[in-house]
Motif scaffolding. Structure first.
Motif: not given
Length: 342
Positions: A34-35, A37-39, A42, A86-87, A89-90, A106, A109
């Motif tokens: 998840l982290a 994919s968030s990066s 974003i 992205g947020e 997912a974070n 983070g 990203s």
């Protein structure tokens, strides 16, 4: 002899760390995915929005001059949607993995946005910027391999008990007092000339926000698993704290350093992440964190540097002087001599 001793100590420490490493747990693996994919979302959202802004400015007044034509550009809205995904997912990553694992990631990203800007927008990435990206990847890998396992929590009441322990309350009191001093005494004097004070306020309050978000994420995760946590007032208390302390992240390495530092400190105090690790693992995590910081600073400081163009050397310029000055002394035509020959 001293160098050999240092090498032996490093080898012994590495062997001890490898023996203590048990692999990534299923919960940490979910948080890691998840982290990452968030990066990815974003980092790519910045490029998509910038493409939308450029396209909108070509047909109307640009946003920097007060125009709103970008609101009619679908590409800009796609970038905003990508950032929201992205947020989210974070937010979900904090429910599965400790903040020590999620927060430093983070920085990826920044790498993704720099790489996409180089490929899509044609912005040149300096050689030192590439080195900074490599350092961020190395530091992230170190943290992922040595991050502590997520604490097993069965109820949001257990999270509330951790948050109300004396050491946790001391940290909350420290943050509130520090923010009060900054807002009342420091910002009126130095706020106009030092942006660092505003970044410090956002970082301190943001550390409490992340802990509340993590508690809320755990409550929602347990609710989805069949253990309803919405009936407890502690869940709504964490929700109010998360909403009241929410702040928009400043895209700055200084903010990243302070925010990540205070967030890790709050996670260590509240969730006792380091209680389940030995000193070697803790030092290794800190080394990975420092490596990420070094890469982030290097990437930021060299983003505007341009590689020198050595493929086409400039021709020599010959200065010609008017004929009327033939007999006069020309300082530019005089040969360079040392003081001893004069």
């Amino acid at each position: 002899m001293r160098i050999n001793y240092v090498v032996v100590v490093l080898v012994i420490n590495q062997i001890a760390a490898m023996r203590s490493y048990r692999g990534i747990s299923a919960s940490n693996l979910k948080g890691l995915v998840l982290a990452l994919s968030s990066s990815l979302f974003i980092g790519s959202s910045f490029i998509i929005k910038k493409k939308g802004l450029k396209k909108a400015s070509a047909s109307g007044l640009r946003a920097g001059a007060g125009g709103y034509s970008y609101l009619y550009e679908p590409l800009w809205w796609i970038g905003m949607t990508t950032m929201v995904v992205g947020e989210v997912a974070n937010f979900a990553a904090y429910a599965f993995a400790p903040a020590i694992l999620v927060t430093p990631l983070g920085a990826l990203s920044v790498i993704i946005s720099s790489a996409l800007a180089h490929v899509i927008l044609g912005e040149k990435l300096h050689m030192f910027g590439i080195v900074g990206c490599i350092l961020c990847v190395m530091g992230s890998t170190i943290i992922v391999l040595h991050a502590p396992q997520e604490r097993h929590i069965d109820s949001v009441i257990e999270v509330f008990q951790l948050a109300t322990e004396p050491v946790s309350l001391f940290y909350v009191g420290f943050v509130l007092v520090a923010v009060y001093i900054l807002i009342v005494h420091i910002i009126p004097r130095y706020g106009q000339t030092h942006v660092l004070v505003y970044i410090a306020v956002c970082s301190l309050v943001g550390s409490l926000s992340v802990m509340s978000v993590k508690a809320l994420g755990i409550a929602l995760k347990l609710t989805f698993l069949g253990m309803n946590q919405l009936v407890y007032p502690q869940t709504w208390a964490f929700t109010l704290v998360a909403l009241d302390t929410f702040n928009t992240a400043v895209v700055s390495p200084i903010y990243y350093v302070m925010f990540t530092t205070f967030t890790i400190l709050a996670s260590v105090i509240m969730f006792k992440d380091w209680d389940r690790q030995n000193p070697i693992q803790i030092v290794t995590e800190m080394c990975g964190f420092v490596t990420i910081l070094a890469g982030t600073f290097l990437l930021h400081k060299t983003k505007d540097m341009v590689e020198p163009n050595t493929s086409s050397p400039q021709p020599l310029r010959i200065i010609r002087h008017p004929e009327s000055h033939k007999g006069e002394f020309d300082p530019e035509a005089a040969p360079l001599r040392s003081q001893n020959t004069l």
